[in-house]
Design a protein around this motif. Structure first.
Motif, mmCIF file in Angstrom:
data_model
loop_
_atom_site.group_PDB
_atom_site.id
_atom_site.type_symbol
_atom_site.label_atom_id
_atom_site.label_comp_id
_atom_site.label_asym_id
_atom_site.label_seq_id
_atom_site.Cartn_x
_atom_site.Cartn_y
_atom_site.Cartn_z
ATOM 1 N N GLN A 212 -7.275 6.470 6.436
ATOM 2 C CA GLN A 212 -5.279 6.277 7.344
ATOM 3 C C GLN A 212 -4.510 6.670 5.832
ATOM 4 O O GLN A 212 -3.236 7.027 5.889
ATOM 5 C CB GLN A 212 -5.068 5.214 8.540
ATOM 6 N N HIS A 213 -4.389 5.381 5.801
ATOM 7 C CA HIS A 213 -3.792 4.911 4.321
ATOM 8 C C HIS A 213 -4.007 3.750 3.060
ATOM 9 O O HIS A 213 -5.258 3.239 3.779
ATOM 10 C CB HIS A 213 -2.080 4.030 4.894
ATOM 11 N N ILE A 214 -3.583 3.770 2.342
ATOM 12 C CA ILE A 214 -3.612 3.280 1.124
ATOM 13 C C ILE A 214 -2.248 2.269 0.596
ATOM 14 O O ILE A 214 -0.946 2.900 0.834
ATOM 15 C CB ILE A 214 -4.373 4.388 -0.427
ATOM 16 N N ALA A 215 -2.715 0.955 0.545
ATOM 17 C CA ALA A 215 -1.591 0.006 0.980
ATOM 18 C C ALA A 215 -1.232 0.066 -0.818
ATOM 19 O O ALA A 215 -1.690 -0.374 -0.756
ATOM 20 C CB ALA A 215 -1.299 -0.799 1.476
ATOM 21 N N VAL A 216 0.474 0.473 -1.297
ATOM 22 C CA VAL A 216 -0.235 -0.263 -3.129
ATOM 23 C C VAL A 216 1.103 -1.138 -3.000
ATOM 24 O O VAL A 216 2.102 -0.897 -2.149
ATOM 25 C CB VAL A 216 0.731 1.104 -3.569
ATOM 26 N N ILE B 149 7.317 -0.803 3.971
ATOM 27 C CA ILE B 149 7.400 0.593 4.174
ATOM 28 C C ILE B 149 5.922 2.086 4.310
ATOM 29 O O ILE B 149 5.362 1.621 3.482
ATOM 30 C CB ILE B 149 9.628 0.943 2.932
ATOM 31 N N PHE B 150 6.112 3.061 5.035
ATOM 32 C CA PHE B 150 5.250 3.702 4.657
ATOM 33 C C PHE B 150 5.783 5.540 4.672
ATOM 34 O O PHE B 150 6.451 5.877 4.735
ATOM 35 C CB PHE B 150 4.641 3.684 6.715
ATOM 36 N N THR B 151 4.851 5.601 3.839
ATOM 37 C CA THR B 151 5.046 7.159 3.506
ATOM 38 C C THR B 151 4.844 8.214 5.092
ATOM 39 O O THR B 151 4.840 7.822 5.967
ATOM 40 C CB THR B 151 5.029 7.868 1.829
ATOM 41 N N ASP C 3 -3.296 -2.897 -2.659
ATOM 42 C CA ASP C 3 -3.296 -4.492 -1.609
ATOM 43 C C ASP C 3 -4.078 -4.057 -0.686
ATOM 44 O O ASP C 3 -4.952 -5.115 -0.027
ATOM 45 C CB ASP C 3 -1.914 -4.379 -1.365
ATOM 46 N N HIS C 4 -4.865 -3.535 -0.132
ATOM 47 C CA HIS C 4 -5.235 -2.825 1.137
ATOM 48 C C HIS C 4 -5.795 -1.146 2.126
ATOM 49 O O HIS C 4 -4.542 -0.627 1.327
ATOM 50 C CB HIS C 4 -4.768 -3.952 2.284
ATOM 51 N N MET C 5 -6.709 -1.219 2.142
ATOM 52 C CA MET C 5 -6.989 0.060 2.462
ATOM 53 C C MET C 5 -7.673 0.033 3.824
ATOM 54 O O MET C 5 -8.659 -0.116 3.947
ATOM 55 C CB MET C 5 -7.989 1.091 1.663
ATOM 56 N N VAL C 6 -6.511 1.441 4.425
ATOM 57 C CA VAL C 6 -7.250 1.038 6.011
ATOM 58 C C VAL C 6 -7.940 2.756 6.817
ATOM 59 O O VAL C 6 -8.046 3.534 6.149
ATOM 60 C CB VAL C 6 -5.501 1.549 7.438
ATOM 61 N N GLY C 7 -9.353 2.493 7.731
ATOM 62 C CA GLY C 7 -10.061 2.977 7.536
ATOM 63 C C GLY C 7 -9.681 3.679 9.284
ATOM 64 O O GLY C 7 -9.560 2.749 10.238
ATOM 65 N N PHE D 175 0.814 6.704 2.668
ATOM 66 C CA PHE D 175 0.737 5.579 1.877
ATOM 67 C C PHE D 175 1.964 4.110 2.416
ATOM 68 O O PHE D 175 2.441 4.778 2.647
ATOM 69 C CB PHE D 175 1.456 5.434 0.626
ATOM 70 N N GLU D 176 1.391 3.185 2.211
ATOM 71 C CA GLU D 176 2.343 2.462 2.413
ATOM 72 C C GLU D 176 2.730 1.502 0.897
ATOM 73 O O GLU D 176 1.403 1.375 0.229
ATOM 74 C CB GLU D 176 1.584 0.914 3.364
ATOM 75 N N ILE D 177 4.193 1.606 1.004
ATOM 76 C CA ILE D 177 3.940 -0.191 -0.311
ATOM 77 C C ILE D 177 5.056 -1.249 0.525
ATOM 78 O O ILE D 177 5.329 -1.168 1.174
ATOM 79 C CB ILE D 177 5.434 1.011 -0.630
HETATM 80 FE FE FE2 Z 1 -1.150 -1.063 5.931
#
Ligand code: FE2
Length: 377
Positions: free
Chosen positions: A264-268, A330-332, A181-185, A343-345
Motif C-alpha cells: 500500500q505504501h512505502i514510507a521513506v 505526510i502522505f502522497t 522506514d516501513h512498508m505497509v501491506g 508514499f509516506e514521508i
Molecule cells: Fe506508514
C-alpha cells in the motif's frame, strides 16, 4: 494526549533470521524508462544502474534509481505474454519485490521454506568481475515476494547483470530521502492475522503494535492494522485489513483496484521534512491535505516541538507524539492511475510509532479523495 509505546523487542524476537535492512524494492511498471524519469524529476532519485537490451536481456528492461539507502528497480517487459506483463495487466504499476539484505541468502531461504513459506526463487548465484551475489525468494501476501540478497562477496555498485546507468545531462538534485522506514501491506478481509502469523513463524518477526477498528475509523470507514518488526527493528511491515464501516474503506478500495493484496505504501525517512516536502511539492508530487483546523489543536495534542507550526500548516505536514518523542509525516496521493500505492514521508524525532493520533484526520482526507473518485460507497 494520545500516546503509545512500542515494546522493546530486542532479545524478545525469535531472531532466527537476521536481516541487515531493505536491499531494494522492485516495481513492475508499464514504462520503466519514463518511471525512472518520474522518480528522478519528482522525488530526486539518481540514475544508478541498468539491465536490458544493452546488457543482453531480451524480455525486460530495468532502470535502477537510488537516493541515499533507497534503491528502486523499475522493470517493464519487452514483449507480450511475460510474467511481468501479466502482473502489470492485473495490478497496474506496483511493487513486486521487497528485497531484504541478509548475510546468508541460502540459510534465510531454507529456514523460511522449512517453516512453511512458498518458494518464489531457489538460491541462485550470479557472478561478474566484481564478485558474486546469492539471491533466493519466497512469496508473501498476494503476488508480492521477498528476495533475500547476500552481497558480502560482491564489490560492484549494484548486482551482477547490471551496468552503471549514467545520465550526464540530467541529474536533478536529491530531496533528502534517506532510507525505507516501513512498508505497509494491504491484505484481504480477515487475512491480517494469517499474515501476522506468517511473519512470526516464517521470518521470526514480532507484532509490536496493533490497531483495531476503534483506533482506525472515521464516521464512515474503518480498517485494522498490526505492525510486524524483525529483531533489530530495521524492517517494519504494518499489515492492514479492511473493517466494516458505513462506506467502503480505503483498504477495500485498494484491494478492488489492485485486484488483490499488495504493498500500500512505502514510507521513506528524511532529516528535514519541511525542506523535503517543499522540494517535492515544487517538483509536482501531490500530497493529501488535512483541513487547516487540524493545526488549531496540534500544540495541545503534541506539546512543544522544534518546528514552527506555520510551515507545517502551509505544507500539510502532520505531527504525532508517543512516549519516546514525536514524529512528522505526510502522505502522497497514489502515484499511478489506479488508487493503489502511495508514499509516506516521515521524520522521526524520538517517536518509534506510526502516527496513531493522525489516523482520523488522515482517513478523512482519504475519504474526500475517494469521494472524488466515486469509490466511497
Ligand atoms: Fe506508514
Amino acid at each position: 494526549m494520545e500516546t503509545s509505546t512500542i515494546p522493546k523487542i530486542h532479545g524478545k524476537a525469535k531472531d532466527f533470521m537476521p536481516i541487515n535492512g531493505t536491499d531494494y524494492i522492485e516495481l513492475y511498471v508499464g514504462n520503466s524508462k519514463q518511471a525512472a524519469h518520474y522518480y528522478k524529476t519528482a522525488f530526486g532519485f539518481q540514475s544508478f544502474a541498468y539491465a536490458g537490451l544493452r546488457t543482453g536481456l531480451k524480455d525486460r528492461e530495468s532502470y535502477v534509481v537510488i537516493q541515499d539507502k533507497i534503491r528502486l528497480i523499475l522493470t517493464s517487459p519487452l514483449k507480450s505474454g511475460t510474467e511481468i506483463g501479466q502482473h502489470i495487466d492485473k495490478h497496474g504499476d506496483g511493487v513486486k519485490v521487497v528485497a531484504l539484505w541478509v548475510d546468508d541468502a541460502t540459510y534465510a531461504y531454507d529456514t523460511a521454506i522449512s517453516k512453511g513459506a512458498k518458494s518464489y526463487m531457489e538460491p541462485e548465484t550470479e557472478e561478474d568481475e566484481n564478485g558474486k551475489v546469492v539471491r533466493a525468494g519466497i512469496y508473501a501476501y498476494g503476488e508480492t515476494v521477498h528476495v533475500f540478497v547476500e552481497r558480502k562477496d560482491y564489490h560492484g555498485t549494484f548486482l551482477p547483470g547490471y551496468i552503471q546507468w549514467e545520465t550526464p545531462d540530467y541529474n536533478p538534485a536529491p530531496t533528502g530521502l534517506k532510507y525505507v522506514d516501513h512498508m505497509v501491506g494491504n491484505v484481504g478481509w480477515n487475512r491480517m492475522n494469517h499474515w501476522v502469523e506468517f511473519y512470526e513463524k516464517v521470518m521470526g518477526f514480532v507484532n509490536i503494535l496493533s490497531f483495531d477498528d476503534n483506533d482506525i475509523s472515521t464516521e464512515y470507514t474503518a480498517l485494522m492494522s498490526k505492525v510486524m518488526s524483525n529483531g533489530n527493528g530495521r524492517i517494519k511491515f504494518p499489515i492492514n485489513e479492511p473493517a466494516e464501516g458505513k462506506k467502503k474503506s480505503q483498504v477495500e478500495e485498494y484491494l478492488d483496484f489492485y485486484e488483490g493484496e499488495g504493498v500500500q505504501h512505502i514510507a521513506v525517512a528524511t532529516d528535514d521534512i519541511i525542506k523535503t516536502v517543499k522540494d517535492l511539492r515544487s517538483r509536482g508530487v501531490e500530497f493529501l491535505r488535512v483541513p487547516s483546523t487540524y493545526y488549531d489543536a496540534v500544540t495541545d495534542r503534541v506539546g512543544k516541538i522544534d518546528e514552527d507550526i506555520a510551515p507545517l500548516k502551509e505544507l500539510g505536514i502532520l505531527v504525532d507524539r508517543d512516549d519516546e518523542g514525536y514524529l512528522l509525516q505526510i502522505f502522497t496521493k497514489p502515484v499511478e492511475p489506479r488508487p493503489t500505492m502511495f508514499f509516506e514521508i516521515i521524520q522521526r524525532k524520538g517517536a518509534q510509532s506510526f502516527g496513531k493520533g493522525n489516523f482520523k484526520a488522515l482517513f478523512e482526507a482519504i475519504e474526500r479523495e475517494q469521494e472524488l473518485r466515486g469509490t466511497l460507497h
